[in-house]
Design a protein around this motif. Structure first.
Motif, PDB file in Angstrom:
ATOM      1  N   UNK A  91       0.981  -1.053  -0.074  1.00 62.01           N
ATOM      2  CA  UNK A  91       0.038   0.019  -0.118  1.00 62.01           C
ATOM      3  C   UNK A  91       1.062   1.328   0.200  1.00 62.01           C
ATOM      4  N   UNK A  92       2.131   1.162   0.788  1.00 56.74           N
ATOM      5  CA  UNK A  92       3.080   2.169   0.611  1.00 56.74           C
ATOM      6  C   UNK A  92       3.487   2.557  -0.866  1.00 56.74           C
ATOM      7  N   UNK A  93       3.615   1.433  -1.626  1.00 54.51           N
ATOM      8  CA  UNK A  93       4.076   1.558  -2.946  1.00 54.51           C
ATOM      9  C   UNK A  93       3.071   2.326  -3.723  1.00 54.51           C
ATOM     10  N   UNK A  94       1.820   1.844  -3.396  1.00 58.83           N
ATOM     11  CA  UNK A  94       0.415   2.473  -4.134  1.00 58.83           C
ATOM     12  C   UNK A  94       0.478   4.137  -3.875  1.00 58.83           C
ATOM     13  N   UNK A  95       0.520   4.154  -2.805  1.00 57.05           N
ATOM     14  CA  UNK A  95       0.288   5.611  -2.222  1.00 57.05           C
ATOM     15  C   UNK A  95       1.297   6.443  -2.871  1.00 57.05           C
ATOM     16  N   UNK A  96       2.599   5.848  -2.873  1.00 52.13           N
ATOM     17  CA  UNK A  96       3.755   6.666  -3.341  1.00 52.13           C
ATOM     18  C   UNK A  96       3.621   6.947  -4.921  1.00 52.13           C
ATOM     19  N   UNK A  97       3.489   5.919  -5.518  1.00 54.83           N
ATOM     20  CA  UNK A  97       3.230   5.781  -7.167  1.00 54.83           C
ATOM     21  C   UNK A  97       2.177   6.909  -7.523  1.00 54.83           C
ATOM     22  N   UNK A  98       1.007   6.485  -6.793  1.00 55.79           N
ATOM     23  CA  UNK A  98      -0.194   7.192  -7.428  1.00 55.79           C
ATOM     24  C   UNK A  98      -0.136   8.822  -7.037  1.00 55.79           C
ATOM     25  N   UNK A  99       0.550   9.274  -6.070  1.00 51.79           N
ATOM     26  CA  UNK A  99       0.817  10.657  -5.805  1.00 51.79           C
ATOM     27  C   UNK A  99       1.869  11.117  -6.639  1.00 51.79           C
ATOM     28  N   UNK A 100       2.898  10.316  -6.945  1.00 50.77           N
ATOM     29  CA  UNK A 100       3.908  10.980  -7.944  1.00 50.77           C
ATOM     30  C   UNK A 100       3.627  10.889  -9.421  1.00 50.77           C
ATOM     31  N   UNK A 101       2.663   9.710  -9.821  1.00 50.69           N
ATOM     32  CA  UNK A 101       2.541   9.584 -11.479  1.00 50.69           C
ATOM     33  C   UNK A 101       1.195  10.232 -11.733  1.00 50.69           C
ATOM     34  N   UNK A 102       0.268  10.377 -10.911  1.00 50.04           N
ATOM     35  CA  UNK A 102      -0.947  10.996 -11.529  1.00 50.04           C
ATOM     36  C   UNK A 102      -1.071  12.555 -10.897  1.00 50.04           C
ATOM     37  N   UNK A 103      -1.114  13.371 -11.849  1.00 51.96           N
ATOM     38  CA  UNK A 103      -1.565  14.831 -11.667  1.00 51.96           C
ATOM     39  C   UNK A 103      -2.651  15.033 -10.818  1.00 51.96           C
ATOM     40  N   UNK A 104      -2.821  16.018 -10.086  1.00 51.41           N
ATOM     41  CA  UNK A 104      -4.094  16.444  -9.490  1.00 51.41           C
ATOM     42  C   UNK A 104      -4.659  15.254  -8.878  1.00 51.41           C
ATOM     43  N   UNK A 105      -4.189  14.663  -7.862  1.00 53.76           N
ATOM     44  CA  UNK A 105      -4.573  13.405  -7.126  1.00 53.76           C
ATOM     45  C   UNK A 105      -4.399  13.657  -5.710  1.00 53.76           C
ATOM     46  N   UNK A 106      -5.285  13.168  -4.874  1.00 51.54           N
ATOM     47  CA  UNK A 106      -5.379  13.417  -3.367  1.00 51.54           C
ATOM     48  C   UNK A 106      -5.394  11.792  -2.843  1.00 51.54           C
ATOM     49  N   UNK A 107      -4.288  11.298  -2.394  1.00 45.37           N
ATOM     50  CA  UNK A 107      -4.368  10.451  -1.406  1.00 45.37           C
ATOM     51  C   UNK A 107      -4.734  10.534   0.038  1.00 45.37           C
ATOM     52  N   UNK A 108      -5.845   9.895   0.333  1.00 52.94           N
ATOM     53  CA  UNK A 108      -6.093  10.463   1.644  1.00 52.94           C
ATOM     54  C   UNK A 108      -6.272   9.150   2.756  1.00 52.94           C
ATOM     55  N   UNK A 109      -6.642   9.484   3.923  1.00 46.86           N
ATOM     56  CA  UNK A 109      -6.718   8.536   4.961  1.00 46.86           C
ATOM     57  C   UNK A 109      -5.076   8.525   5.624  1.00 46.86           C
ATOM     58  N   UNK A 110      -5.028   8.112   7.064  1.00 48.57           N
ATOM     59  CA  UNK A 110      -3.712   8.194   7.669  1.00 48.57           C
ATOM     60  C   UNK A 110      -2.807   7.140   6.900  1.00 48.57           C
ATOM     61  N   UNK A 111      -1.472   7.663   6.766  1.00 50.18           N
ATOM     62  CA  UNK A 111      -0.497   6.938   5.875  1.00 50.18           C
ATOM     63  C   UNK A 111       0.022   5.747   6.726  1.00 50.18           C
ATOM     64  N   UNK A 112       0.126   5.922   7.946  1.00 44.72           N
ATOM     65  CA  UNK A 112       0.691   4.964   8.652  1.00 44.72           C
ATOM     66  C   UNK A 112      -0.202   4.100   9.906  1.00 44.72           C
TER      67      UNK A 112
ATOM     68  N   UNK B  36       3.890  -7.435  -5.274  1.00 41.34           N
ATOM     69  CA  UNK B  36       4.471  -6.246  -5.934  1.00 41.34           C
ATOM     70  C   UNK B  36       3.945  -6.021  -7.448  1.00 41.34           C
ATOM     71  N   UNK B  37       3.979  -7.352  -8.196  1.00 39.28           N
ATOM     72  CA  UNK B  37       3.669  -7.217  -9.464  1.00 39.28           C
ATOM     73  C   UNK B  37       2.391  -6.828  -9.669  1.00 39.28           C
ATOM     74  N   UNK B  38       1.449  -7.033  -8.706  1.00 42.27           N
ATOM     75  CA  UNK B  38       0.032  -6.788  -8.809  1.00 42.27           C
ATOM     76  C   UNK B  38      -0.050  -5.105  -8.700  1.00 42.27           C
ATOM     77  N   UNK B  39       0.526  -4.745  -7.706  1.00 41.60           N
ATOM     78  CA  UNK B  39       0.227  -3.344  -7.531  1.00 41.60           C
ATOM     79  C   UNK B  39       1.022  -2.512  -8.663  1.00 41.60           C
ATOM     80  N   UNK B  40       2.097  -2.945  -8.891  1.00 42.47           N
ATOM     81  CA  UNK B  40       2.746  -2.197 -10.081  1.00 42.47           C
ATOM     82  C   UNK B  40       2.044  -2.167 -11.473  1.00 42.47           C
ATOM     83  N   UNK B  41       1.146  -3.319 -11.559  1.00 43.44           N
ATOM     84  CA  UNK B  41       0.381  -3.329 -12.878  1.00 43.44           C
ATOM     85  C   UNK B  41      -0.631  -2.317 -12.743  1.00 43.44           C
ATOM     86  N   UNK B  42      -1.259  -2.237 -11.505  1.00 46.50           N
ATOM     87  CA  UNK B  42      -2.246  -1.445 -11.580  1.00 46.50           C
ATOM     88  C   UNK B  42      -1.687   0.268 -11.689  1.00 46.50           C
ATOM     89  N   UNK B  43      -0.603   0.475 -10.760  1.00 42.62           N
ATOM     90  CA  UNK B  43       0.013   1.824 -10.949  1.00 42.62           C
ATOM     91  C   UNK B  43       0.529   2.038 -12.425  1.00 42.62           C
TER      92      UNK B  43
END
Lengths: 375, 84
Positions: A263-284, A352-359
């Motif tokens: 999930x950390x990978x998804x949070x990081x990649x989505x925030x970095x690779x999708x413009x104008x996106x808001x990743x919400x909820x407590x990160x930790x 990791x391959x599953x979440x990378x495929x999504x990202x």
């Protein structure tokens, strides 16, 4: 018999998890052994009763509660209704239910049905402040406080164990989002869980009522083995649910650590690779397997549909994906963007391959939907 | 122009009454450049999500959310000040 095939691309475990392999074997065996009425004194009845008692013991052991505190219900929703409304019925004072603004709709519907409710606001991560809960709970009109273990949409863990309630105000905790994955918090008088979220069969809820809690059945009673339950027990299903719960608890250290990192990978990649996106909820301090984000200018239904076309199953709290045409009350209470919303929740074997495929596909999907409206 | 918060003297009002989520926010983004920095732009929307999404859009895009009011015939209106 074929083994369970994990649904490829299903990133919606918070809605339902496929049957755990440990549950499948138990379910098949119990279908033949556990058909009878557990109240009957003949051999088949005694066999069914033994399996029901085993399921209760196994569930209690996995959750760290007493066996006589466990009731099986036909769903997590029903366990929530019974648990919350039973505390209201048994309340020593008042009739008001104070609850967080981000409770599951099962809690909200029960509160609406019972009469009076009052929301406690949450911060931007979706968390209640224990001091605010206490300030509302001390008033004489308050019957019950309801605070979930963790939020089902954004994953934020609530400070249930740190709530400081008056001794005569019981706490109901909807633990459906976390049961099995996280240890139960402390301090509740009644709690609820849902087996299909941990890899048990659908149609099994777990109601927990503390031995000393003032709980009164809010609905018509019955004459079953367990006085809190009504109707003929689905013994094969509850036994399978218990087996899945034991397996999930035994494996959770490894699975949670892996999920938390993914999930950390998804949070990081989505925030970095999708413009104008808001990743919400407590990160930790969150459920290990859940992440939610919202994409500006994107229609939630289009996002669900396009991701499904590419093989990814996700849930969305956006208004256009809801039958009510109202946005998620959770996102609304947090004050975060409600449209273009994605809730991704990992299934047990996610890699990791599953979440990378999504990202990898997400930025193009979002860009394509935005281009339809010229943005 | 002077634009006290009460009264909401808006330079441009977008009628998104019939548009579903997320079109009101999209219209806001499209037309932000039609008002000068410091001026107010408003979006009229029946879409329930707009009450949350207009303030969230302002936060994400560095604009100022001034507040919500209603049109003369009672439709919800969300007012934004263009900062840049």
């Amino acid at each position: 018999m074929t083994g369970s095939v994990p649904a490829q691309g299903d990133l919606d475990s918070a809605s339902a998890a496929p049957l755990h392999p440990a549950a499948r074997e138990v379910l098949l065996a119990a279908l033949d052994r556990g058909y009878a009425d557990p109240r009957r004194l003949h051999r088949a009845g005694r066999e069914a009763r033994l399996l029901l008692d085993n399921a209760r013991e196994a569930t209690a052991g996995a959750l760290g509660v007493r066996a006589d505190e466990v009731t099986f219900t036909p769903s997590g929703t029903h366990a929530t209704h019974l648990g919350l409304l039973g505390l209201v019925r048994g309340a020593r004072r008042g009739d008001l239910v104070v609850h967080s603004a981000v409770e599951h709709s099962a809690v909200r519907h029960a509160v609406e049905w019972s009469g009076r409710g009052e929301e406690v606001p949450v911060d931007k991560d979706g968390r209640v402040d224990p001091a605010e809960v206490r300030a509302r709970a001390v008033r004489p009109e308050v019957a019950v406080v309801a605070v979930q273990s963790a939020n089902h949409e954004v994953g934020t863990v609530q400070p249930v164990g740190r709530l400081d309630l008056p001794p005569d105000v019981p706490l109901f905790t909807d633990a459906c989002a976390s049961m099995g994955r996280l240890a139960l918090p402390s301090g509740w008088a009644a709690a609820a869980g849902s087996a299909h979220k941990w890899g048990g069969p659908a149609g099994v809820g777990v109601l927990l009522v503390r031995t000393r809690a003032r709980w009164r059945n809010p609905f018509p009673g019955d004459d079953r083995v367990d006085e809190r339950s009504t109707g003929f027990e689905n013994i094969p299903a509850v036994l399978a649910a218990a087996a899945a719960l034991q397996a999930v608890v035994a494996q959770r250290e490894e699975v949670n650590a892996r999920h938390h990192d993914l999930v950390d990978v998804v949070r990081r990649r989505v925030a970095a690779e999708v413009p104008d996106v808001e990743v919400v909820g407590d990160p930790v301090r969150r459920l290990p397997h859940v992440v939610t984000f919202s994409c500006l200018y994107v229609d939630g239904e289009a996002l669900v549909t396009e991701l499904d076309r590419r093989g990814f199953g996700i849930a969305s709290g956006s208004a256009c994906t809801a039958s009510t045409l109202t946005p998620s009350h959770v996102l609304e209470a947090m004050g975060v963007l409600t449209h273009g919303n994605v809730r991704l929740s990992l299934q047990r074997d996610a890699t990791r391959a599953d979440v990378d495929a999504f990202c990898d596909v997400l930025p193009d999907v979002v860009a394509e939907i935005r281009s339809r409206v010229g943005l | 122009m002077s634009s006290p918060h009460d009264g909401h003297a808006v330079a441009l009002e977008l009628d998104c009454t019939t548009l579903p989520c997320p079109m009101p926010v999209i219209e806001l983004a499209r037309h932000l450049g039609d008002v000068a920095a410091g001026e107010l732009i408003a979006v009229v929307a029946m879409d329930a999500a707009a009450a949350v999404d207009v303030p969230a859009w302002c936060r994400m895009k560095g604009q100022e959310y001034v507040g919500a009011d209603v049109t003369e015939d009672g439709r919800p209106r969300y007012v934004v000040r263009r900062l840049g």
